[in-house]
Enzyme design. Structure first.
Site, PDB file in Angstrom:
ATOM      1  N   GLY A 150       0.845  -1.197   0.000  1.00  0.00           N
ATOM      2  CA  GLY A 150       0.000   0.000   0.000  1.00  0.00           C
ATOM      3  C   GLY A 150       0.873   1.237   0.000  1.00  0.00           C
ATOM      4  O   GLY A 150       2.043   1.169   0.382  1.00  0.00           O
TER       5      GLY A 150
ATOM      6  N   CYS B 283       5.121  -6.225   1.971  1.00  0.00           N
ATOM      7  CA  CYS B 283       5.502  -4.821   2.148  1.00  0.00           C
ATOM      8  C   CYS B 283       4.617  -4.142   3.213  1.00  0.00           C
ATOM      9  O   CYS B 283       4.745  -4.455   4.386  1.00  0.00           O
ATOM     10  CB  CYS B 283       5.456  -4.108   0.794  1.00  0.00           C
ATOM     11  N   TYR B 284       3.690  -3.292   2.830  1.00  0.00           N
ATOM     12  CA  TYR B 284       2.798  -2.658   3.817  1.00  0.00           C
ATOM     13  C   TYR B 284       2.099  -3.733   4.646  1.00  0.00           C
ATOM     14  O   TYR B 284       1.911  -3.570   5.866  1.00  0.00           O
ATOM     15  CB  TYR B 284       1.764  -1.794   3.097  1.00  0.00           C
TER      16      TYR B 284
ATOM     17  N   HIS C 212       8.313  -7.155  -3.149  1.00  0.00           N
ATOM     18  CA  HIS C 212       7.105  -7.517  -3.908  1.00  0.00           C
ATOM     19  C   HIS C 212       7.334  -8.786  -4.735  1.00  0.00           C
ATOM     20  O   HIS C 212       7.919  -8.712  -5.817  1.00  0.00           O
ATOM     21  CB  HIS C 212       6.688  -6.362  -4.822  1.00  0.00           C
TER      22      HIS C 212
ATOM     23  N   GLU D 131       5.231 -10.371  -6.428  1.00  0.00           N
ATOM     24  CA  GLU D 131       4.327 -10.441  -7.574  1.00  0.00           C
ATOM     25  C   GLU D 131       4.874  -9.786  -8.835  1.00  0.00           C
ATOM     26  O   GLU D 131       4.355  -9.995  -9.917  1.00  0.00           O
ATOM     27  CB  GLU D 131       2.968  -9.814  -7.211  1.00  0.00           C
TER      28      GLU D 131
ATOM     29  N   LYS E 161      -9.363 -10.476 -18.292  1.00  0.00           N
ATOM     30  CA  LYS E 161      -9.580 -10.544 -19.749  1.00  0.00           C
ATOM     31  C   LYS E 161      -8.941 -11.792 -20.389  1.00  0.00           C
ATOM     32  O   LYS E 161      -9.561 -12.446 -21.215  1.00  0.00           O
ATOM     33  CB  LYS E 161      -8.997  -9.285 -20.393  1.00  0.00           C
TER      34      LYS E 161
END
Ligand code: XMP
Length: 516
Positions: free
Chosen positions: A57, A84-85, A173, A175, A372
């Site tokens: 965040g 992280c956050y 991170h 991801e 999508k």
């Protein structure tokens, strides 16, 4: 009996990369859902996740109004990974200490791995691991019961764990692709720690979704606005599989479509699916409603209103309709989550908004959980041809927002012909999948040219091609010069009314993808 769907819950603290966490976990064939961070514990129990990820965040945990989750989640006996956050908040809520870092860590960082028992299983302790950091605060003291699994030069606690409580945290991170072993770390969490089974497959989705839709619909009738685009085509194909003749598709030809579009849609759906399909030719009504209009927002509003009117007229001819099927996707659901602030209306997007209330219809949105690319996979699983499944997005107001200025039959025809050539060449050069959208725009700007020995004074055509993940941001595509040369040459020679072709080199933001 279908197997229980294993799932991970992602609590969102506002990071730009929250959706990426979901994409990565779904790539592992594990279902996951994103919810606002303040989701009440009772709701979490109802969702019954196999694991929880706390996202990153933009704020500091000590800021006023910093987003937080309930501290109850740490004693629910559900494995948790804080990113992280997420890690900093877990630290704060469990009695550790977080403070502003003396030197902020941004971008590529190397960390040393100490413990590879579970979250970091399979990762070497001999070489440094490259990760992507983006934080201003730092964990200064970990709460009781936590161990250190990896550290970086400036962060003692790059990866930590409290194994007795199944709580894990990473300062970086995992991801993002710049974290080289990020996918492995997420896989370790999902499979080794949460014990999920990879049972999120399109086949399982089709099966669950069909059962759910049959239950929801019962013996009622459903209408669906088929546009020929990927989303509405997949909705129609899926619903047809579930309820067959109870589905009624309406395709409104507003005269603002690509060349031969109505025939194309009729061919695919009437031939391959044998569904109840009504094709309404309302092109004259649309064109007369747009006569003399040049303002983009007026164009969009008039088309939207008339579309609803035409659709309603047709739908009323079908008896006992209770449901309207819509191709809402997961990013739309996330965007409208209450924690996200209201964003200014840049353009009035036109789909079938307003219809459900007006006609007193309930909504069926079978693609609400999908991204999508998953919708495209689903389309393939359902037997839709690649030419439909790989199609580029096409705006609801159609070519009206690509014929800049006044919309006339002649100008529409010029654009349709030019776009047809562009699409033909895109296919021939295998560039459809490589770009998010590639299309032509006709400008009301005339310039002088020379053809043979004749002076010409014709309008200008723009080619727009962008790469994008989701249409929210986009970059102009670096199409090969030879390709552009060929397209330009064909268009100027074969389409009467155009004597100059330009290439749009603007990204979004600050430009948008469509011109109006
Ligand atoms: P913009 O022009 O806002 O477009 O950058 C972002 C994406 O949305 C598509 N688009 C629409 N899609 N109804 C739609 O369903 C609309 O009214 C509409 N307007 C724009 C656009 O083609 C791009 O993919």
């Amino acid at each position: 009996m279908t197997e229980r769907l294993h799932k991970i819950l992602i609590l969102d603290f506002g990071s730009q990369t929250t959706q990426l966490i979901a994409r990565r976990i779904r790539d592992l064939k594990v279902y996951c859902e994103i919810h606002p961070c303040e989701l009440p514990p009772d709701e979490i129990k109802r969702i019954h996740p196999d694991g929880i990820v706390l996202s990153g965040g933009p704020m500091s945990v000590y800021e006023q109004n910093a987003p937080a989750c309930s501290s109850e989640i740490f004693s629910m006996k559900i494995p948790i990974l804080g990113i992280c956050y997420g890690l900093q908040l877990m630290t704060k809520l469990m009695g550790g200490k977080v403070s502003p870092a003396s030197s902020r860590e941004y971008g590529r960082t190397e960390i040393s791995v100490i413990d590879t028992a579970d979250l970091l299983a399979g990762i070497s302790t001999k070489e440094p691991m490259v990760v992507w950091m983006s934080h201003g605060d730092l964990v200064e003291a970990i709460p009781d019961g936590f161990d250190v699994l990896a550290r970086s030069e400036s962060s003692m606690y790059a990866v930590v764990a409290n194994r007795s409580k199944d709580l894990y945290g990473v300062q970086f991170h995992p991801e993002v692709i710049h974290t080289i072993q990020g996918a492995k770390i997420l896989a370790n969490f999902v499979f080794n720690i949460c014990h999920c089974r990879p049972n999120w497959t399109m086949e399982s989705f089709v099966q669950r979704s069909i059962e759910a839709m049959r239950q929801q619909v019962g013996s009622s009738q459903v209408v669906c606005a088929l546009s020929g685009g990927v989303d509405s085509s997949v909705v129609a194909a899926l619903l047809y599989r579930a309820i067959g003749k109870q589905l009624h598709c309406i395709f409104v030809d507003n005269g603002l479509l690509r060349k031969s579009e109505a025939a194309y849609v009729r061919d695919i759906f009437a031939r391959h699916f044998k569904m109840d399909l009504t094709i309404v030719d309302a092109s004259e009504r649309f064109l007369s409603r747009l006569a003399e209009v040049t303002d983009p927002e007026v164009k969009r509003k008039r088309i939207g209103e008339l579309f609803i009117q035409v659709f309603e007229e047709q739908a009323k001819k079908i008896h006992r309709v209770d449901f309207l099927a819509q191709g809402t996707l997961y990013p739309d659901v996330i965007e409208s989550m209450p924690t996200r602030g209201p964003s200014a209306t840049i353009k009035s997007h036109h789909n079938v908004g307003g219809l459900p209330e007006r006609m007193n219809l309930k909504l069926i949105e079978p693609l609400r959980e999908l991204f999508k690319d998953e919708v495209r996979q689903l389309g393939e699983t359902l037997g839709l041809p690649a030419s439909v499944v790989q199609r580029h997005p096409f705006p609801g107001p159609g070519l009206a927002v690509r014929v800049i200025g006044k919309i006339t039959q002649d100008r529409l025809k010029v654009l349709q012909e030019a776009d047809f050539i562009l699409q033909e060449e895109l296919n021939a050069h295998d560039l459809v999948r490589k770009t998010w959208q590639t299309f032509a725009i006709l400008l009301p700007v005339r310039s002088v040219g020379v053809m043979g020995d004749e002076r010409t004074y014709e309008e200008t055509l723009v080619i727009r091609s962008v790469t994008s993940q989701d249409g929210m941001t986009a970059d102009w595509a670096r199409l090969p010069y030879d390709f552009l040369a060929r397209v330009s040459n064909r268009i100027i020679n074969q389409v009467k009314g155009v004597n100059r072709v330009l290439y749009d080199v603007s990204s979004k933001p600050p430009a948008t993808i469509e011109w109006e």
